[in-house]
Design an enzyme around this catalytic site. Structure first.
Site, short mmCIF file in Angstrom:
data_model
loop_
_atom_site.label_atom_id
_atom_site.label_comp_id
_atom_site.label_asym_id
_atom_site.label_seq_id
_atom_site.Cartn_x
_atom_site.Cartn_y
_atom_site.Cartn_z
N CYS A 90 20.04 -1.01 -35.50
CA CYS A 90 21.29 -0.41 -35.97
C CYS A 90 22.01 -1.44 -36.84
CB CYS A 90 22.16 0.02 -34.79
SG CYS A 90 23.65 0.84 -35.35
N CYS A 241 25.50 3.34 -43.09
CA CYS A 241 24.27 3.24 -42.27
C CYS A 241 23.39 2.08 -42.77
CB CYS A 241 23.49 4.55 -42.28
SG CYS A 241 22.19 4.58 -41.03
O1 PYC Z 1 23.92 1.43 -39.32
O2 PYC Z 1 21.76 1.48 -38.96
C1 PYC Z 1 22.89 1.93 -38.81
C2 PYC Z 1 23.08 3.12 -37.95
C3 PYC Z 1 22.10 3.86 -37.36
C4 PYC Z 1 22.74 4.88 -36.67
C5 PYC Z 1 24.10 4.72 -36.84
N1 PYC Z 1 24.27 3.63 -37.64
#
Ligand code: PYC
Length: 322
Positions: A90, A241
């Protein structure tokens, strides 16, 4: 007072929350982090649900269980989890973890932390200005321009790529990426997710594609692209993300649209941004992601066995994947 106490520190990274378990977590024993994840899943899944699901949490929170590393090659181990299961890696959570360690006085600006994650080593730096840069696991595109027929949508095309989790990345989807359309975007991407599963479309070695990303034009000055990311438990990522941006960088590189060292600024659906760049070493592509996180709560969670929702409200409609 009745109940088990769990000390947590909450932060958000570009709007996406992370809850670091500071003490009171399950004893997962020793050995490689993947083995400890298996013990977590088999023996302590109620702890996962109790700490991130309602009534103590919400669908967006990602939990981070800090662990002793399995070898001196690492400074710490971490297992990430969410409302329905466990994450390989994550990115926003790693940025939140470093902000939390600084808040606790465990690291200072300039520190480098070698993290043992379920999918491999991730190096994270707490920069002098308080931002965090993580060097992710090697990432790659597994398939380009894959067609999927989704009920109520029709045929959509996307790339399948690994950035620490499996992603289906779509452009040309016809959707406006605005925050007031989160419900529609969630429905659209959830249909794609279900169709991928129904048609047996996976990542390498059958890896479940449990994150769906839509890309469009940026709205923030200096950004290269805007995204909407659907997470495994049907929540949307408030941040750009980190693993998704890593997957995007791998696709851009594969298409000859990004050179090593070149900055790609990814905007999220909430308008927050991450800066990404790649290095290529021994034929492998390593994304670097930079972002900021802010600590916003320190708390003791209380798990009282007399409480009918002690272990959270289960998400019966959503399947765990990892
Ligand atoms: O930032 O890799 C990320 C992530 C995955 C799911 C929520 N955030």
């Amino acid at each position: 007072m009745n109940g088990q106490r769990i000390k947590v520190i909450d932060s958000h990274t570009g709007g996406e929350p992370t809850r670091v378990i500071v003490s009171g977590g399950p004893d997962l024993g020793s050995g490689p982090i993947a083995e400890r994840l298996a013990r977590f899943r088999a023996g302590f899944d109620g702890f996962r649900s109790a700490t991130v699901n309602e009534p103590r949490g919400n669908d967006a929170i990602v939990g981070a269980l800090l662990c002793e590393p399995s070898s001196p090659a690492y400074d710490a181990g971490v297992i990430f989890f969410n409302n329905v299961g466990y994450l390989g890696m994550c990115g926003h959570g790693t940025i939140g973890l470093l902000a939390t360690l600084e808040h606790m006085g465990r690291i200072q600006r300039g520190a480098r932390v070698r993290l043992e994650t379920v999918v491999g080593q991730v190096d994270a730096h707490l920069n002098a200005d308080g931002t965090v840069t993580l060097r992710n696991v090697a990432s790659h595109r597994s398939a380009a321009h894959v067609a999927v027929e989704a009920p109520g949508i029709g045929r959509v095309y996307g790339d399948i790529a690994w950035g620490g989790n499996w992603f289906f990345l779509c452009g040309g989807h016809g959707q406006a990426l605005t925050l007031d359309r989160v419900d529609e975007l969630t429905d659209f991407t959830w249909r794609i997710r279900q169709s991928l599963e129904a048609h047996g479309i996976t990542g390498d070695d059958g890896g479940v594609i449990d994150h769906i990303e839509l890309f469009g034009h940026p709205t923030v000055e200096g950004a290269d692209s805007k995204s909407f990311v659907l997470c495994p438990g049907k929540a949307y990522d408030r941040s750009p993300c980190g693993t998704g941006t890593s997957a995007k960088l791998a696709c851009l590189y594969a298409d000859g649209k990004l050179k090593p060292g070149q900055v790609w600024r990814q905007e999220s659906i909430t308008g927050s941004t991450f800066d990404g760049r790649i290095s290529v070493i021994g034929g492998k592509l390593y994304p670097e992601i930079t972002g900021s996180a802010y600590v916003n709560a320190e708390a003791d969670l209380v798990l009282d066995e007399r409480d009918p929702f002690c272990y959270g409200i289960p998400r019966s409609w959503a399947k765990a994947t990892t």
